[in-house]
Design a protein around this motif. Sequence first.
Motif, PDB file in Angstrom:
ATOM      1  N   GLU A  61       0.810  -1.220   0.000  1.00 25.80           N
ATOM      2  CA  GLU A  61       0.000   0.000   0.000  1.00 25.80           C
ATOM      3  C   GLU A  61       0.846   1.274   0.000  1.00 25.80           C
ATOM      4  OE1 GLU A  61      -3.575   1.969   2.735  1.00 25.80           O
ATOM      5  OE2 GLU A  61      -2.487   0.209   3.452  1.00 25.80           O
ATOM      6  N   THR A  62       1.939   1.268   0.772  1.00 26.50           N
ATOM      7  CA  THR A  62       2.728   2.490   0.955  1.00 26.50           C
ATOM      8  C   THR A  62       4.092   2.465   0.274  1.00 26.50           C
ATOM      9  OG1 THR A  62       3.735   1.613   2.978  1.00 26.50           O
ATOM     10  CG2 THR A  62       1.676   2.870   3.229  1.00 26.50           C
ATOM     11  N   GLN A  63       4.539   1.282  -0.127  1.00 24.33           N
ATOM     12  CA  GLN A  63       5.891   1.082  -0.677  1.00 24.33           C
ATOM     13  C   GLN A  63       6.985   1.401   0.358  1.00 24.33           C
ATOM     14  OE1 GLN A  63       6.803  -0.390  -3.772  1.00 24.33           O
ATOM     15  NE2 GLN A  63       4.666  -0.940  -3.388  1.00 24.33           N
ATOM     16  N   ILE A  64       6.630   1.242   1.630  1.00 22.94           N
ATOM     17  CA  ILE A  64       7.558   1.526   2.718  1.00 22.94           C
ATOM     18  C   ILE A  64       7.926   0.231   3.445  1.00 22.94           C
ATOM     19  CG2 ILE A  64       7.595   2.535   5.050  1.00 22.94           C
ATOM     20  CD1 ILE A  64       6.318   5.033   3.837  1.00 22.94           C
ATOM     21  N   LEU A  65       9.197   0.091   3.791  1.00 23.59           N
ATOM     22  CA  LEU A  65       9.675  -1.072   4.540  1.00 23.59           C
ATOM     23  C   LEU A  65       9.034  -1.120   5.927  1.00 23.59           C
ATOM     24  CD1 LEU A  65      13.554  -0.955   3.904  1.00 23.59           C
ATOM     25  CD2 LEU A  65      11.998  -2.705   3.068  1.00 23.59           C
ATOM     26  N   ASN A  66       8.554  -2.283   6.307  1.00 20.35           N
ATOM     27  CA  ASN A  66       8.068  -2.509   7.679  1.00 20.35           C
ATOM     28  C   ASN A  66       6.970  -1.539   8.122  1.00 20.35           C
ATOM     29  OD1 ASN A  66      10.015  -4.666   8.561  1.00 20.35           O
ATOM     30  ND2 ASN A  66      11.489  -3.066   8.085  1.00 20.35           N
ATOM     31  N   ALA A  67       6.142  -1.091   7.194  1.00 13.65           N
ATOM     32  CA  ALA A  67       5.160  -0.047   7.508  1.00 13.65           C
ATOM     33  C   ALA A  67       4.242  -0.441   8.670  1.00 13.65           C
ATOM     34  CB  ALA A  67       4.331   0.291   6.268  1.00 13.65           C
ATOM     35  N   ASN A  68       3.654  -1.622   8.603  1.00 16.89           N
ATOM     36  CA  ASN A  68       2.726  -2.042   9.666  1.00 16.89           C
ATOM     37  C   ASN A  68       3.434  -2.202  11.010  1.00 16.89           C
ATOM     38  OD1 ASN A  68       0.512  -2.069   7.917  1.00 16.89           O
ATOM     39  ND2 ASN A  68       0.954  -4.172   7.272  1.00 16.89           N
ATOM     40  N   SER A  69       4.639  -2.744  10.970  1.00 18.90           N
ATOM     41  CA  SER A  69       5.420  -2.905  12.209  1.00 18.90           C
ATOM     42  C   SER A  69       5.792  -1.553  12.796  1.00 18.90           C
ATOM     43  CB  SER A  69       6.691  -3.708  11.930  1.00 18.90           C
ATOM     44  OG  SER A  69       6.369  -5.037  11.572  1.00 18.90           O
ATOM     45  N   LEU A  70       6.122  -0.597  11.932  1.00 18.82           N
ATOM     46  CA  LEU A  70       6.472   0.744  12.408  1.00 18.82           C
ATOM     47  C   LEU A  70       5.296   1.410  13.110  1.00 18.82           C
ATOM     48  CD1 LEU A  70       8.597   1.972   9.386  1.00 18.82           C
ATOM     49  CD2 LEU A  70       9.363   1.991  11.756  1.00 18.82           C
ATOM     50  N   VAL A  71       4.091   1.220  12.561  1.00 21.80           N
ATOM     51  CA  VAL A  71       2.891   1.795  13.174  1.00 21.80           C
ATOM     52  C   VAL A  71       2.654   1.164  14.547  1.00 21.80           C
ATOM     53  CG1 VAL A  71       0.387   2.031  12.985  1.00 21.80           C
ATOM     54  CG2 VAL A  71       1.831   2.392  10.977  1.00 21.80           C
ATOM     55  N   GLU A  72       2.738  -0.155  14.599  1.00 18.66           N
ATOM     56  CA  GLU A  72       2.547  -0.875  15.866  1.00 18.66           C
ATOM     57  C   GLU A  72       3.567  -0.414  16.910  1.00 18.66           C
ATOM     58  OE1 GLU A  72       3.532  -5.354  17.539  1.00 18.66           O
ATOM     59  OE2 GLU A  72       3.009  -5.153  15.410  1.00 18.66           O
ATOM     60  N   TYR A  73       4.819  -0.317  16.491  1.00 22.79           N
ATOM     61  CA  TYR A  73       5.899   0.071  17.410  1.00 22.79           C
ATOM     62  C   TYR A  73       5.736   1.524  17.862  1.00 22.79           C
ATOM     63  CZ  TYR A  73      10.732   0.012  19.237  1.00 22.79           C
ATOM     64  OH  TYR A  73      11.852   0.043  20.038  1.00 22.79           O
ATOM     65  N   ALA A  74       5.384   2.400  16.933  1.00 19.66           N
ATOM     66  CA  ALA A  74       5.227   3.821  17.257  1.00 19.66           C
ATOM     67  C   ALA A  74       4.156   4.039  18.318  1.00 19.66           C
ATOM     68  CB  ALA A  74       4.902   4.620  15.993  1.00 19.66           C
ATOM     69  N   ARG A  75       3.080   3.285  18.231  1.00 22.06           N
ATOM     70  CA  ARG A  75       2.008   3.416  19.227  1.00 22.06           C
ATOM     71  C   ARG A  75       2.503   2.993  20.609  1.00 22.06           C
ATOM     72  NH1 ARG A  75      -3.670   2.332  16.313  1.00 22.06           N
ATOM     73  NH2 ARG A  75      -4.323   1.997  18.456  1.00 22.06           N
ATOM     74  N   ASP A  97      17.420   3.326  14.438  1.00 23.92           N
ATOM     75  CA  ASP A  97      17.516   4.242  13.316  1.00 23.92           C
ATOM     76  C   ASP A  97      16.534   5.389  13.529  1.00 23.92           C
ATOM     77  OD1 ASP A  97      14.972   3.930  11.556  1.00 23.92           O
ATOM     78  OD2 ASP A  97      15.510   1.860  12.000  1.00 23.92           O
ATOM     79  N   CYS A  98      16.528   6.321  12.562  1.00 23.73           N
ATOM     80  CA  CYS A  98      15.763   7.562  12.739  1.00 23.73           C
ATOM     81  C   CYS A  98      14.252   7.363  12.780  1.00 23.73           C
ATOM     82  CB  CYS A  98      16.119   8.552  11.638  1.00 23.73           C
ATOM     83  SG  CYS A  98      17.857   9.080  11.684  1.00 23.73           S
ATOM     84  N   SER A  99      13.773   6.183  12.397  1.00 25.13           N
ATOM     85  CA  SER A  99      12.333   5.941  12.435  1.00 25.13           C
ATOM     86  C   SER A  99      11.786   5.914  13.862  1.00 25.13           C
ATOM     87  CB  SER A  99      11.982   4.624  11.728  1.00 25.13           C
ATOM     88  OG  SER A  99      12.453   3.501  12.455  1.00 25.13           O
ATOM     89  N   ILE A 100      12.669   5.813  14.863  1.00 27.00           N
ATOM     90  CA  ILE A 100      12.187   5.839  16.252  1.00 27.00           C
ATOM     91  C   ILE A 100      11.534   7.175  16.592  1.00 27.00           C
ATOM     92  CG2 ILE A 100      13.891   4.145  17.053  1.00 27.00           C
ATOM     93  CD1 ILE A 100      15.295   6.605  18.462  1.00 27.00           C
ATOM     94  N   LEU A 101      11.785   8.185  15.761  1.00 30.46           N
ATOM     95  CA  LEU A 101      11.193   9.500  15.992  1.00 30.46           C
ATOM     96  C   LEU A 101       9.661   9.464  15.948  1.00 30.46           C
ATOM     97  CD1 LEU A 101      11.557  12.630  16.255  1.00 30.46           C
ATOM     98  CD2 LEU A 101      11.600  12.707  13.759  1.00 30.46           C
ATOM     99  N   LEU A 102       9.090   8.527  15.199  1.00 30.61           N
ATOM    100  CA  LEU A 102       7.625   8.503  15.037  1.00 30.61           C
ATOM    101  C   LEU A 102       6.907   8.395  16.379  1.00 30.61           C
ATOM    102  CD1 LEU A 102       8.486   7.933  12.055  1.00 30.61           C
ATOM    103  CD2 LEU A 102       6.475   6.464  11.891  1.00 30.61           C
TER     104      LEU A 102
END
Length: 301
Positions: A61-75, A97-102
């Motif tokens: 859907e997003t063409q992003i690596l680990n998108a669903n996992s990132l959403v779960e982790y960010a919450r 990595d910098c995605s922890i900012l979410l």
Amino acid sequence: MKEICIVEFPSNLGLKEPQPGKEPGVKKLPDWLWKHNLHKAISHNILRLDPPKYSNSKDVETQILNANSLVEYAREQAYLINNLLTQNKFPFILGGDCSILLGTAIALKQKGNYGLFYLDGHTDFMNISLSETGGVGGMAASIVTGNGHEKLTNILNLSPYIKEENLWCVGNREYDDEYENEIRNSSATYLSLHELRKQGISNSVKSFLQEVETKNLDGFWLHIDVDVLNDSIMPCVDSRTPDGLTYNEFNELTSYLFQGNKLSGLEITILDPDLDTTGEYTKNFVTNLTSTFNTFKNTIN
């Protein structure tokens, strides 16, 4: 003085594999920093939140690596950080990595209206269309200010987590018009490494801190990607680029920020232990950062 709490987010979800079948090593960073005595120097109060399993496949859907996992982790991250901020504690976050900012940015939005000082050798303000990897690590500043697919930009219906005009993107040295135009055409403040040196570190940080006060923001967050440092003193990163801040420049800059009376927390990202087998670069980084932080930590209120 606020109680300082070290928070470990050992995530590599925002990066591509460095080689087929090998996960990015940055997930080992909190343990590596512990080994090199950062925790001992900063705080004995330590929390850890492990991320979902890494995958190198892109979300359809997003063409992003680990998108669903990132959403779960960010919450989950946001819940933890929100609790610390509610208790008036100071989160000292170790990535990842910098995605922890979410997750942090979501928590800040839940608490109010915050500024973000994004100190990084890259802008990380990039649309997915420019990304070759689909890694959120290279888009983090853009995503938290509401740019991109709503699966990531509008978690918990909180978009934007940080208002674009409250983002300061400082230290980029990837000088490419197509890349830089993304941030130039935004309402964020952009200071490349060249511009930072031209304006002067002291003047630049004072301008930011003044803006935080003028806008009456609830606070500001400091993001430190170690690749903002000169490649000769910090080569153990995933995207190396010539030049960068010396430790004298880095220490001067962070010392002003640590004295900012609205600093709410900070995070450190991208140092990859796999690329620093002797630990010499990590040791120097820990020495410089902890020395500067501890000099001014009594001003954190």
